[in-house]
Write a protein that holds these residues in place. Structure first.
Motif, PDB file in Angstrom:
ATOM      1  N   LYS A   1       0.824  -1.205   0.000  1.00 59.54           N
ATOM      2  CA  LYS A   1       0.000   0.000   0.000  1.00 59.54           C
ATOM      3  C   LYS A   1       0.862   1.259   0.000  1.00 59.54           C
ATOM      4  N   VAL A   2       1.955   1.216   0.732  1.00 61.43           N
ATOM      5  CA  VAL A   2       2.849   2.375   0.813  1.00 61.43           C
ATOM      6  C   VAL A   2       3.836   2.315  -0.340  1.00 61.43           C
ATOM      7  N   LYS A   3       3.966   3.425  -1.055  1.00 63.12           N
ATOM      8  CA  LYS A   3       4.804   3.460  -2.253  1.00 63.12           C
ATOM      9  C   LYS A   3       6.118   4.202  -2.063  1.00 63.12           C
ATOM     10  N   SER A   4       6.264   4.917  -0.948  1.00 58.25           N
ATOM     11  CA  SER A   4       7.421   5.797  -0.800  1.00 58.25           C
ATOM     12  C   SER A   4       8.067   5.643   0.568  1.00 58.25           C
ATOM     13  N   THR A   5       9.229   6.261   0.704  1.00 55.65           N
ATOM     14  CA  THR A   5       9.929   6.294   1.981  1.00 55.65           C
ATOM     15  C   THR A   5      10.506   7.690   2.169  1.00 55.65           C
ATOM     16  N   ILE A   6      10.734   8.068   3.424  1.00 57.28           N
ATOM     17  CA  ILE A   6      11.261   9.401   3.737  1.00 57.28           C
ATOM     18  C   ILE A   6      12.750   9.294   4.035  1.00 57.28           C
ATOM     19  N   LEU A   7      13.530  10.157   3.396  1.00 57.35           N
ATOM     20  CA  LEU A   7      14.969  10.184   3.624  1.00 57.35           C
ATOM     21  C   LEU A   7      15.388  11.634   3.835  1.00 57.35           C
ATOM     22  N   VAL A   8      15.874  11.937   5.016  1.00 63.78           N
ATOM     23  CA  VAL A   8      16.291  13.287   5.437  1.00 63.78           C
ATOM     24  C   VAL A   8      15.296  14.356   4.979  1.00 63.78           C
ATOM     25  N   GLY A   9      14.031  14.120   5.244  1.00 67.94           N
ATOM     26  CA  GLY A   9      13.011  15.113   4.954  1.00 67.94           C
ATOM     27  C   GLY A   9      12.527  15.150   3.516  1.00 67.94           C
ATOM     28  N   VAL A  10      12.950  14.213   2.693  1.00 65.62           N
ATOM     29  CA  VAL A  10      12.500  14.134   1.307  1.00 65.62           C
ATOM     30  C   VAL A  10      11.724  12.832   1.116  1.00 65.62           C
ATOM     31  N   GLU A  11      10.528  12.953   0.558  1.00 67.84           N
ATOM     32  CA  GLU A  11       9.748  11.758   0.247  1.00 67.84           C
ATOM     33  C   GLU A  11      10.187  11.216  -1.107  1.00 67.84           C
ATOM     34  N   VAL A  12      10.739  10.025  -1.098  1.00 57.66           N
ATOM     35  CA  VAL A  12      11.198   9.389  -2.324  1.00 57.66           C
ATOM     36  C   VAL A  12      10.150   8.355  -2.753  1.00 57.66           C
ATOM     37  N   LEU A  13       9.523   8.602  -3.910  1.00 59.55           N
ATOM     38  CA  LEU A  13       8.534   7.661  -4.434  1.00 59.55           C
ATOM     39  C   LEU A  13       9.281   6.509  -5.105  1.00 59.55           C
ATOM     40  N   VAL A  14       9.272   5.362  -4.461  1.00 60.93           N
ATOM     41  CA  VAL A  14      10.012   4.199  -4.951  1.00 60.93           C
ATOM     42  C   VAL A  14       9.125   3.364  -5.882  1.00 60.93           C
ATOM     43  N   SER A  15       7.980   2.955  -5.378  1.00 62.25           N
ATOM     44  CA  SER A  15       6.957   2.260  -6.164  1.00 62.25           C
ATOM     45  C   SER A  15       7.526   1.212  -7.127  1.00 62.25           C
ATOM     46  N   PRO A  16       8.182   0.184  -6.595  1.00 61.83           N
ATOM     47  CA  PRO A  16       8.723  -0.849  -7.492  1.00 61.83           C
ATOM     48  C   PRO A  16       7.608  -1.518  -8.293  1.00 61.83           C
ATOM     49  N   GLU A  17       7.892  -1.845  -9.547  1.00 62.98           N
ATOM     50  CA  GLU A  17       6.899  -2.568 -10.341  1.00 62.98           C
ATOM     51  C   GLU A  17       6.636  -3.950  -9.755  1.00 62.98           C
ATOM     52  N   ILE A  18       7.638  -4.510  -9.092  1.00 62.67           N
ATOM     53  CA  ILE A  18       7.513  -5.856  -8.546  1.00 62.67           C
ATOM     54  C   ILE A  18       8.071  -5.873  -7.128  1.00 62.67           C
ATOM     55  N   VAL A  19       7.280  -6.340  -6.178  1.00 59.01           N
ATOM     56  CA  VAL A  19       7.754  -6.593  -4.818  1.00 59.01           C
ATOM     57  C   VAL A  19       7.480  -8.060  -4.510  1.00 59.01           C
ATOM     58  N   ILE A  20       8.483  -8.739  -4.003  1.00 56.39           N
ATOM     59  CA  ILE A  20       8.323 -10.165  -3.733  1.00 56.39           C
ATOM     60  C   ILE A  20       8.507 -10.469  -2.246  1.00 56.39           C
ATOM     61  N   LYS A  21       7.787 -11.485  -1.817  1.00 57.02           N
ATOM     62  CA  LYS A  21       7.918 -12.019  -0.461  1.00 57.02           C
ATOM     63  C   LYS A  21       8.035 -13.520  -0.604  1.00 57.02           C
ATOM     64  N   GLY A  22       9.063 -14.083   0.010  1.00 61.66           N
ATOM     65  CA  GLY A  22       9.265 -15.506  -0.176  1.00 61.66           C
ATOM     66  C   GLY A  22       9.974 -16.170   0.983  1.00 61.66           C
ATOM     67  N   LYS A  23      10.355 -17.398   0.760  1.00 66.28           N
ATOM     68  CA  LYS A  23      11.052 -18.185   1.772  1.00 66.28           C
ATOM     69  C   LYS A  23      12.405 -18.627   1.226  1.00 66.28           C
ATOM     70  N   LEU A  24      13.415 -18.480   2.056  1.00 65.69           N
ATOM     71  CA  LEU A  24      14.754 -18.956   1.731  1.00 65.69           C
ATOM     72  C   LEU A  24      15.362 -19.540   3.000  1.00 65.69           C
ATOM     73  N   ASN A  25      15.669 -20.803   2.957  1.00 64.76           N
ATOM     74  CA  ASN A  25      16.229 -21.495   4.132  1.00 64.76           C
ATOM     75  C   ASN A  25      15.345 -21.327   5.354  1.00 64.76           C
ATOM     76  N   GLY A  26      14.026 -21.382   5.125  1.00 63.00           N
ATOM     77  CA  GLY A  26      13.072 -21.316   6.219  1.00 63.00           C
ATOM     78  C   GLY A  26      12.804 -19.917   6.746  1.00 63.00           C
ATOM     79  N   LYS A  27      13.424 -18.901   6.165  1.00 62.60           N
ATOM     80  CA  LYS A  27      13.258 -17.536   6.631  1.00 62.60           C
ATOM     81  C   LYS A  27      12.484 -16.722   5.602  1.00 62.60           C
ATOM     82  N   THR A  28      11.614 -15.821   6.094  1.00 58.97           N
ATOM     83  CA  THR A  28      10.868 -14.942   5.202  1.00 58.97           C
ATOM     84  C   THR A  28      11.773 -13.828   4.695  1.00 58.97           C
TER      85      THR A  28
END
Length: 224
Positions: free
Chosen positions: A112-139
């Protein structure tokens, strides 16, 4: 002072500007973005996302190429966009993702959130692809920003800025504290630059370069 805002790709462009005029032009464009952007290469991004949703299955790319090559001639813009999209998709097929993608059982989702704040500047990151997965049992989390510009491909340094900021965005805004954002899964995919660049992880020199650019943007913002 109003909150300064800039897109991740324009922040990468900002880093290459060597004149005040060039930097101010980027800020002016970010303050007053055009109400409508011509949808160049839309099919390229949507089919790459679909391919990754299918864990790297290339059928969506191959189907798009077949469709684009069979389309009848249209307007000058349509013809140029079709030719450029064919070129972009063929270049994509020649690129190799980091091997770690083959070892992660992941799914693609849209935060839902597309951006992050860095030293008072909102940087719109909005990656086309965000992944969540498992590797060696860890998220684990990762993200892909697709840059498709035949006239202004990113160099490696710009691609590192983008991939590093994807990592920071996922760490700050998306991933749970108990989970891990893997730098190797945070990539800038530059089609016409013909490169895939992963985040270097925390890098003091790169971090300071980005912070200094953001501070410079913040100081120039109201005057632009």
């Amino acid at each position: 002072m109003t909150l300064s805002k800039i897109s991740i790709n324009q922040l990468a462009e900002y880093n290459k500007k060597r004149t005040d005029k060039g930097k101010l032009n980027i800020i002016k464009q970010q303050k007053n973005p055009p109400p409508y952007l011509t949808p160049w290469y839309r099919i390229v991004k949507t089919r790459i996302r679909k391919s990754m949703e299918l864990n790297g299955n290339l059928d969506p790319i191959l189907d798009a190429l077949k469709d684009l090559k069979s389309r009848p001639s249209g307007s000058k813009w349509q013809n140029n966009n079709n030719r450029g999209s064919i070129n972009a998709l063929e270049k994509y097929l020649a690129l190799d993702f980091p091997a770690i993608f083959d070892h992660v059982d992941y799914s693609v989702f849209t935060p839902k959130v597309k951006s992050t704040i860095l030293v008072g500047v909102e940087v719109l990151v909005s990656p086309e692809i965000v992944i969540k997965g498992k590797l060696n049992g860890k998220t684990v989390y990762g993200g892909v920003k697709i840059h498709v510009s035949s006239g202004k491909p990113f160099d490696r340094h710009q691609s590192q800025i983008v991939s590093y900021l994807i990592q920071r965005y996922l760490e700050n805004q998306v991933a749970d504290s108990k989970d891990q954002v893997l730098p190797e899964l945070c990539i800038c995919l530059d089609i016409f630059g013909e490169r895939i660049v992963s985040s270097p992880g925390y890098n003091k020199e790169l971090h300071e370069i980005i912070v200094n650019d953001c501070i410079d943007i913040r100081h120039r913002w109201d005057a632009a």
